[in-house]
Structures are given as structure tokens and as C-alpha cells.
Design a protein around this motif. Structure first.
Motif, PDB file in Angstrom:
ATOM      1  N   ALA A 321      40.562  43.502  42.763  1.00 20.78           N
ATOM      2  CA  ALA A 321      40.654  44.321  44.126  1.00 20.78           C
ATOM      3  C   ALA A 321      39.332  44.972  44.442  1.00 20.78           C
ATOM      4  O   ALA A 321      39.048  44.746  45.778  1.00 20.78           O
ATOM      5  CB  ALA A 321      41.698  45.179  44.077  1.00 20.78           C
ATOM      6  N   ARG A 322      38.595  45.596  43.361  1.00 22.35           N
ATOM      7  CA  ARG A 322      37.505  46.143  43.944  1.00 22.35           C
ATOM      8  C   ARG A 322      36.292  45.185  44.221  1.00 22.35           C
ATOM      9  O   ARG A 322      35.478  45.630  45.106  1.00 22.35           O
ATOM     10  CB  ARG A 322      36.949  47.187  42.722  1.00 22.35           C
ATOM     11  CG  ARG A 322      37.923  48.260  42.688  1.00 22.35           C
ATOM     12  CD  ARG A 322      36.933  49.394  41.459  1.00 22.35           C
ATOM     13  NE  ARG A 322      37.052  48.875  40.323  1.00 22.35           N
ATOM     14  CZ  ARG A 322      38.261  49.305  39.478  1.00 22.35           C
ATOM     15  NH1 ARG A 322      39.214  49.803  39.862  1.00 22.35           N
ATOM     16  NH2 ARG A 322      38.126  48.484  38.121  1.00 22.35           N
ATOM     17  N   ASP A 323      36.329  44.189  43.529  1.00 22.52           N
ATOM     18  CA  ASP A 323      35.204  43.061  43.669  1.00 22.52           C
ATOM     19  C   ASP A 323      35.413  42.653  45.205  1.00 22.52           C
ATOM     20  O   ASP A 323      34.351  42.487  45.855  1.00 22.52           O
ATOM     21  CB  ASP A 323      35.224  42.207  42.639  1.00 22.52           C
ATOM     22  CG  ASP A 323      34.640  42.340  41.375  1.00 22.52           C
ATOM     23  OD1 ASP A 323      34.234  43.624  41.163  1.00 22.52           O
ATOM     24  OD2 ASP A 323      35.112  41.666  40.368  1.00 22.52           O
ATOM     25  N   VAL A 324      36.630  42.347  45.294  1.00 21.37           N
ATOM     26  CA  VAL A 324      37.056  41.863  46.582  1.00 21.37           C
ATOM     27  C   VAL A 324      37.075  42.615  47.891  1.00 21.37           C
ATOM     28  O   VAL A 324      36.191  42.253  49.013  1.00 21.37           O
ATOM     29  CB  VAL A 324      38.424  40.946  46.613  1.00 21.37           C
ATOM     30  CG1 VAL A 324      38.847  40.532  47.888  1.00 21.37           C
ATOM     31  CG2 VAL A 324      38.489  39.990  45.615  1.00 21.37           C
ATOM     32  N   PHE A 325      37.315  43.896  47.697  1.00 17.90           N
ATOM     33  CA  PHE A 325      37.432  44.720  48.961  1.00 17.90           C
ATOM     34  C   PHE A 325      36.264  45.585  49.097  1.00 17.90           C
ATOM     35  O   PHE A 325      35.687  45.791  50.079  1.00 17.90           O
ATOM     36  CB  PHE A 325      38.768  45.700  48.795  1.00 17.90           C
ATOM     37  CG  PHE A 325      39.885  44.773  48.912  1.00 17.90           C
ATOM     38  CD1 PHE A 325      40.292  44.054  49.991  1.00 17.90           C
ATOM     39  CD2 PHE A 325      40.659  44.697  47.915  1.00 17.90           C
ATOM     40  CE1 PHE A 325      41.563  43.258  50.002  1.00 17.90           C
ATOM     41  CE2 PHE A 325      42.126  43.976  47.932  1.00 17.90           C
ATOM     42  CZ  PHE A 325      42.256  43.416  49.134  1.00 17.90           C
ATOM     43  N   GLU A 326      35.716  46.182  47.984  1.00 19.83           N
ATOM     44  CA  GLU A 326      34.642  47.190  48.171  1.00 19.83           C
ATOM     45  C   GLU A 326      33.256  46.336  47.997  1.00 19.83           C
ATOM     46  O   GLU A 326      32.151  46.730  48.763  1.00 19.83           O
ATOM     47  CB  GLU A 326      34.546  47.899  46.628  1.00 19.83           C
ATOM     48  CG  GLU A 326      35.932  48.991  46.820  1.00 19.83           C
ATOM     49  CD  GLU A 326      35.944  49.643  45.739  1.00 19.83           C
ATOM     50  OE1 GLU A 326      35.136  49.929  44.838  1.00 19.83           O
ATOM     51  OE2 GLU A 326      36.852  50.413  45.462  1.00 19.83           O
ATOM     52  N   LYS A 327      33.146  45.147  47.252  1.00 20.21           N
ATOM     53  CA  LYS A 327      31.826  44.651  47.096  1.00 20.21           C
ATOM     54  C   LYS A 327      31.794  43.310  47.823  1.00 20.21           C
ATOM     55  O   LYS A 327      30.594  42.743  47.947  1.00 20.21           O
ATOM     56  CB  LYS A 327      31.594  44.297  45.437  1.00 20.21           C
ATOM     57  CG  LYS A 327      31.549  45.676  44.671  1.00 20.21           C
ATOM     58  CD  LYS A 327      31.714  45.029  43.374  1.00 20.21           C
ATOM     59  CE  LYS A 327      32.006  46.212  42.391  1.00 20.21           C
ATOM     60  NZ  LYS A 327      31.740  45.981  40.783  1.00 20.21           N
ATOM     61  N   GLY A 328      33.019  42.699  48.515  1.00 19.59           N
ATOM     62  CA  GLY A 328      32.825  41.817  49.444  1.00 19.59           C
ATOM     63  C   GLY A 328      32.681  40.440  48.547  1.00 19.59           C
ATOM     64  O   GLY A 328      32.173  39.385  48.928  1.00 19.59           O
ATOM     65  N   GLY A 329      32.978  40.507  47.346  1.00 20.23           N
ATOM     66  CA  GLY A 329      33.010  39.360  46.201  1.00 20.23           C
ATOM     67  C   GLY A 329      34.048  38.528  46.209  1.00 20.23           C
ATOM     68  O   GLY A 329      35.012  38.582  47.162  1.00 20.23           O
ATOM     69  N   VAL A 330      34.325  37.722  45.156  1.00 22.36           N
ATOM     70  CA  VAL A 330      35.438  36.935  44.938  1.00 22.36           C
ATOM     71  C   VAL A 330      36.354  37.272  43.850  1.00 22.36           C
ATOM     72  O   VAL A 330      37.518  37.633  44.229  1.00 22.36           O
ATOM     73  CB  VAL A 330      34.883  35.525  44.608  1.00 22.36           C
ATOM     74  CG1 VAL A 330      36.053  34.591  44.059  1.00 22.36           C
ATOM     75  CG2 VAL A 330      34.135  34.801  45.543  1.00 22.36           C
ATOM     76  N   GLY A 331      36.000  38.000  42.687  1.00 22.61           N
ATOM     77  CA  GLY A 331      36.748  38.519  41.791  1.00 22.61           C
ATOM     78  C   GLY A 331      37.206  37.438  40.866  1.00 22.61           C
ATOM     79  O   GLY A 331      37.304  36.079  41.292  1.00 22.61           O
ATOM     80  N   ASP A 332      37.513  37.765  39.435  1.00 22.91           N
ATOM     81  CA  ASP A 332      37.870  36.747  38.721  1.00 22.91           C
ATOM     82  C   ASP A 332      39.494  36.563  38.572  1.00 22.91           C
ATOM     83  O   ASP A 332      39.898  35.520  37.999  1.00 22.91           O
ATOM     84  CB  ASP A 332      37.620  37.059  37.314  1.00 22.91           C
ATOM     85  CG  ASP A 332      35.861  37.347  37.172  1.00 22.91           C
ATOM     86  OD1 ASP A 332      35.320  36.388  37.608  1.00 22.91           O
ATOM     87  OD2 ASP A 332      35.563  38.180  36.308  1.00 22.91           O
ATOM     88  N   ASP A 333      40.233  37.075  39.230  1.00 27.16           N
ATOM     89  CA  ASP A 333      41.628  37.178  39.096  1.00 27.16           C
ATOM     90  C   ASP A 333      42.219  36.723  40.373  1.00 27.16           C
ATOM     91  O   ASP A 333      43.447  36.809  40.338  1.00 27.16           O
ATOM     92  CB  ASP A 333      42.050  38.562  38.633  1.00 27.16           C
ATOM     93  CG  ASP A 333      43.591  38.240  37.831  1.00 27.16           C
ATOM     94  OD1 ASP A 333      43.711  37.374  37.288  1.00 27.16           O
ATOM     95  OD2 ASP A 333      44.232  39.514  37.928  1.00 27.16           O
ATOM     96  N   LEU A 334      41.730  36.315  41.439  1.00 21.15           N
ATOM     97  CA  LEU A 334      42.418  35.843  42.404  1.00 21.15           C
ATOM     98  C   LEU A 334      43.381  34.691  42.218  1.00 21.15           C
ATOM     99  O   LEU A 334      42.977  33.981  41.671  1.00 21.15           O
ATOM    100  CB  LEU A 334      41.638  35.368  43.786  1.00 21.15           C
ATOM    101  CG  LEU A 334      40.722  36.984  44.428  1.00 21.15           C
ATOM    102  CD1 LEU A 334      39.659  36.338  45.564  1.00 21.15           C
ATOM    103  CD2 LEU A 334      41.868  37.712  45.119  1.00 21.15           C
ATOM    104  N   PRO A 335      44.317  34.593  43.142  1.00 23.98           N
ATOM    105  CA  PRO A 335      45.267  33.332  42.881  1.00 23.98           C
ATOM    106  C   PRO A 335      44.260  32.021  43.372  1.00 23.98           C
ATOM    107  O   PRO A 335      43.587  32.078  44.361  1.00 23.98           O
ATOM    108  CB  PRO A 335      46.119  33.458  44.109  1.00 23.98           C
ATOM    109  CG  PRO A 335      46.422  35.061  44.366  1.00 23.98           C
ATOM    110  CD  PRO A 335      45.146  35.548  44.095  1.00 23.98           C
ATOM    111  N   THR A 336      44.286  31.132  42.627  1.00 19.81           N
ATOM    112  CA  THR A 336      43.688  29.823  42.768  1.00 19.81           C
ATOM    113  C   THR A 336      44.411  28.660  42.905  1.00 19.81           C
ATOM    114  O   THR A 336      45.229  28.364  42.401  1.00 19.81           O
ATOM    115  CB  THR A 336      42.585  29.691  41.317  1.00 19.81           C
ATOM    116  OG1 THR A 336      41.799  31.055  41.283  1.00 19.81           O
ATOM    117  CG2 THR A 336      41.600  28.593  41.569  1.00 19.81           C
ATOM    118  N   ALA A 408      42.651  34.085  48.493  1.00 18.70           N
ATOM    119  CA  ALA A 408      42.899  32.905  47.698  1.00 18.70           C
ATOM    120  C   ALA A 408      41.732  32.196  47.421  1.00 18.70           C
ATOM    121  O   ALA A 408      40.793  32.247  48.241  1.00 18.70           O
ATOM    122  CB  ALA A 408      44.115  32.360  47.922  1.00 18.70           C
ATOM    123  N   LEU A 409      41.551  31.547  46.074  1.00 20.88           N
ATOM    124  CA  LEU A 409      40.494  30.700  45.839  1.00 20.88           C
ATOM    125  C   LEU A 409      40.888  29.304  45.991  1.00 20.88           C
ATOM    126  O   LEU A 409      41.970  29.103  45.593  1.00 20.88           O
ATOM    127  CB  LEU A 409      39.781  31.040  44.515  1.00 20.88           C
ATOM    128  CG  LEU A 409      39.081  32.529  44.441  1.00 20.88           C
ATOM    129  CD1 LEU A 409      38.733  32.513  42.770  1.00 20.88           C
ATOM    130  CD2 LEU A 409      37.863  32.661  45.604  1.00 20.88           C
TER     131      LEU A 409
END
Length: 413
Positions: A321-336, A408-409
Motif C-alpha cells: 500500500a505504501r509503494d502504491v499510494f505514497e511512492k506511486g509504484g507497483v508493490g509486490d503484493d497487488l492482485p495479479t 491490479a497488475l
């Protein structure tokens, strides 16, 4: 004047907001001062997982064990074959024995996260005593204790009849079978308490009456409020469907995100019901305002996810959540969503991808999301519903977003 319980369990129920009604609060309270009492909640096996709507009952059983007593999770291997009509608009689809057994196995995984069966808790199946009943004997020995006039007056039945919706004889028998469960649990296992949501009040009272009449047992009933969110929505539902408790049906990240999206007004109440944080900490977090309430929501999400999926899964979800919302990234745990080149073929529309990824329930909903500016592809606004995605675009996973909170990815497998 509000009764102040002396037993640890009822004190927790009252102080944390679990208590709606109790048949004899003072007598139950005195009984629970003696450790090792048994209480049960029944769960019909209509799916391979329970959802968030059942979590308040699961937490009640957890607290029952934590305060020195023995919880019983009663699986409705028998009653699932009938279906509970309580506050339903139609009859449940009937399942065969194999489907019911598979569902029970899935549901046990959920219970095991909250209840310690190695420390005395029991999982029982009412098929143990219901499957072998002789119908004529049951009518004579049990059915005679039930008044049709009284059964028709229960709100769960009355609401169906008032709407002129069909109530089958099969469903009408459900409340008798549930009452019989309570009596058998008291007779076989010394169970003194049935708990459930407030929609089960009539069924619970029937069981108490039957147990007293047939075997002169002293038993009690306790219900929790039927929870809705502060904006009137039923607990257990999200924009993308039911919030399941099994990781195979809903990822820990999606579960974490459901709680992170809690309405500001619900944070304090949900902390008391769904976590084990001290009451003063729940009050402190629930009273935060502005941007600080987001910290409380993240704490709520992490605490609830830790109880169900473990600390590591909760930490991973929070980091994503921090990667996605704060850093604008993807994150390792998103629904794929993983697609093969054959599935993509010459190309797949972005509308199909949005639906397949679970961000929209239908093509119409996905098109509306795009038209209203709520859809994004790799954080860039999607403006054309006719956009096509081919295999060459999936050399790297692409990120789809619906609004600011759901992502989602999509990748090539």
C-alpha cells in the motif's frame, strides 16, 4: 440502569460493542464466573469460505476462549441441506453432501486462525445427529413443542410472508432443526450458550425453550448487533463483491485494503470489534481527524489482517500500500492477473482487462469507469474504452487502477 457484568467474557462483549440482547444477563454472568463453560455459534456451509459479515461472530468465539471458556464452532452439515430463511428474499440453492464437506474444509481454515482447537475448542457437525433422525419420531417428540402461530410471528418468517414471497416447508423446518441443535449440544457436550447475530434471536429462543421443555436444561442466548457501516452498507460487501476470509478467494492485500478503506466514522467502532487493541487505544485512534485518521485506518487494517493471515502477510500488504499510494509504484503484493499469449491473441480490449482483473463487475461498469475518468493505465488516465492491449505491451506487468484505492497488475504468463 445498565447491568454491569462481573464475568470477563460479558464485560468484553458489553464494553467492545458486541452485545445486542441476552436472555438472562445476570444468570448467565454468574454462570460464566466458573471457567470452562461451553458456547456455540452455528455456521452453514454454503460456500468454501466465510466472509467479513461473519467476522463479528468469529471474534465472539475467540474472546470466549480467551476469557477461559470452550468455544464450539458448529458446522451445519445437516442444516445446510435445508437452508436458513432468516431475512432472505428467496430460497437458498441446495447443495449435495460432497459440496458441503468441501465447504466445511475451507471454512475450518478460517476458524483455525482465530480459535485454538488444540486448547479445547471443538468443531462439530450437526449432521452427526440430524442425518439419522426418524421423521415420525422427530415430529412426535420434538415437533409437538412448536406452535405454528408463534413461528409465524418471528420477524425472519413474517418479513417473507409480508412481501408475499414463497417460504417452502423445507425452510420452515429450519428453525426447528436449529432449536434441536442447541438441545443436542447441551445434552451431549454441556453447552450452555448459543450466540449469533440479532437476526437469529427467534431461532435461539426456540432452542432455549425446547431444551428446557424436553430435558429441563438451563441454557442462554446472546446476540450481536447486525452491523452496517456508517453509510448504511451491509458489512461483508465491497465494490468488487464479497470480502472473503480465505486467502485463496481474496488476497491478504485486498483484505487489508478493504479495512484501510473504512469510513472515518467507523474506525473506532471497528477497532473495538475486530481487533484486540485496548479500549483506550481504540478510542484514541477513532478520535483522530484529518490526515491523522488515515494512520488509524492503516493500524486497523494491519491489526485485522494480522489476526487472519499473520503478521508477515499484514506487513507485506501494508508495504505494498505504501509503494502504491505514497511512492506511486507497483508493490509486490497487488492482485495479479496472469494471461497467456493465446488468451490475448491479436489483442484484448482494456475493458475486458478491467473486468478480468476484478476492478469492475461488467463491461458496462468498466466503460462507465473510463468515461468518468476513474480508470488509469500505469498511473496515466484512460480515456478510450476501445484501447487494445497486445502481448508485446506485457513485456513488463502493467498496472490498472479504478479510482485512487483499487489496483491490479496484468502480466504475461
Amino acid at each position: 440502569m445498565t447491568y454491569t457484568p462481573r464475568s470477563d467474557f460479558l464485560h468484553v462483549m458489553q464494553s467492545r460493542g458486541f452485545l445486542a440482547d441476552c436472555t438472562d444477563m445476570q444468570s448467565l454472568d454468574e454462570t460464566l464466573l466458573t471457567p470452562g463453560q461451553s458456547a456455540y455459534i452455528g455456521f452453514d456451509a454454503t460456500a468454501k469460505s466465510l466472509h467479513v459479515g461473519s467476522l463479528i461472530q468469529i471474534m465472539m468465539l475467540r474472546w470466549f476462549q480467551k476469557t477461559g471458556h470452550t468455544p464450539i464452532t458448529l458446522m451445519g452439515g445437516g442444516t445446510t441441506k435445508v437452508g436458513d430463511p432468516s431475512f432472505r428474499a428467496d430460497e437458498r440453492p441446495l447443495l449435495d453432501a460432497a459440496a458441503i464437506d468441501a465447504n466445511i474444509a475451507g471454512i475450518r481454515q478460517v476458524f483455525s486462525a482465530y480459535i485454538d482447537y488444540d486448547a479445547g475448542a471443538q468443531m462439530l457437525n450437526n449432521a452427526e445427529w440430524l442425518d439419522g433422525l426418524n421423521y415420525l419420531d422427530f415430529l412426535r417428540d420434538i415437533g409437538r413443542h412448536f406452535s405454528i402461530n408463534r413461528m409465524l410471528s418471528f420477524e425472519s418468517v413474517k418479513s417473507r410472508l409480508d412481501r408475499e414471497q414463497s417460504l417452502s416447508f423445507l425452510e420452515f423446518n429450519y428453525m426447528i432443526l436449529q432449536a434441536y441443535d442447541f438441545m443436542e449440544l447441551h445434552r451431549r457436550y454441556g453447552c450452555i450458550l448459543q450466540m449469533g447475530g440479532s437476526d437469529q434471536w427467534g431461532n435461539i429462543v426456540n432452542g432455549i425453550d425446547l431444551t428446557r421443555r424436553v430435558i429441563e436444561g438451563e441454557v442462554y442466548g446472546l446476540t450481536s448487533p447486525l452491523l452496517t457501516t456508517s453509510d448504511g452498507k451491509k458489512m461483508g460487501k465491497s465494490q468488487s463483491g464479497a470480502v472473503w476470509l480465505n486467502a485463496e478467494m481474496l488476497s491478504p492485500y485486498e483484505f487489508w485494503q478493504f479495512w484501510r478503506n473504512t469510513t472515518d466514522a467507523d474506525v473506532g467502532r471497528f477497532l473495538k470489534l475486530y481487533t484486540e487493541l485496548p479500549l483506550d487505544e481504540c478510542d484514541r485512534l477513532g478520535a483522530l481527524e484529518g490526515s491523522e485518521i488515515n494512520e488509524a485506518k492503516a493500524r486497523l487494517a494491519t491489526e485485522v489482517t494480522t489476526l487472519l493471515h499473520g503478521a508477515a502477510a499484514a506487513a507485506a500488504a501494508a508495504q505494498t500500500a505504501r509503494d502504491v499510494f505514497e511512492k506511486g509504484g507497483v508493490g509486490d503484493d497487488l492482485p495479479t492477473l496472469t494471461l497467456t499469449a493465446d488468451e490475448i491473441g491479436d489483442g484484448m480490449s482494456i475493458v475486458q482487462l478491467i473486468v478480468k482483473s476484478g476492478l469492475a463487475g461488467s463491461g458496462k461498469e468498466a466503460k462507465r469507469l473510463i468515461a468518468e475518468g476513474g480508470a488509469r493505465l500505469n498511473d496515466a488516465p484512460l480515456t478510450e474504452a476501445g484501447t487494445m492491449v497486445d502481448a508485446s505491451m506485457l513485456g513488463q506487468p502493467i498496472k490498472l487502477s479504478a479510482g485512487k484505492k483499487r489496483h491490479a497488475l496484468v502480466q504475461l504468463g
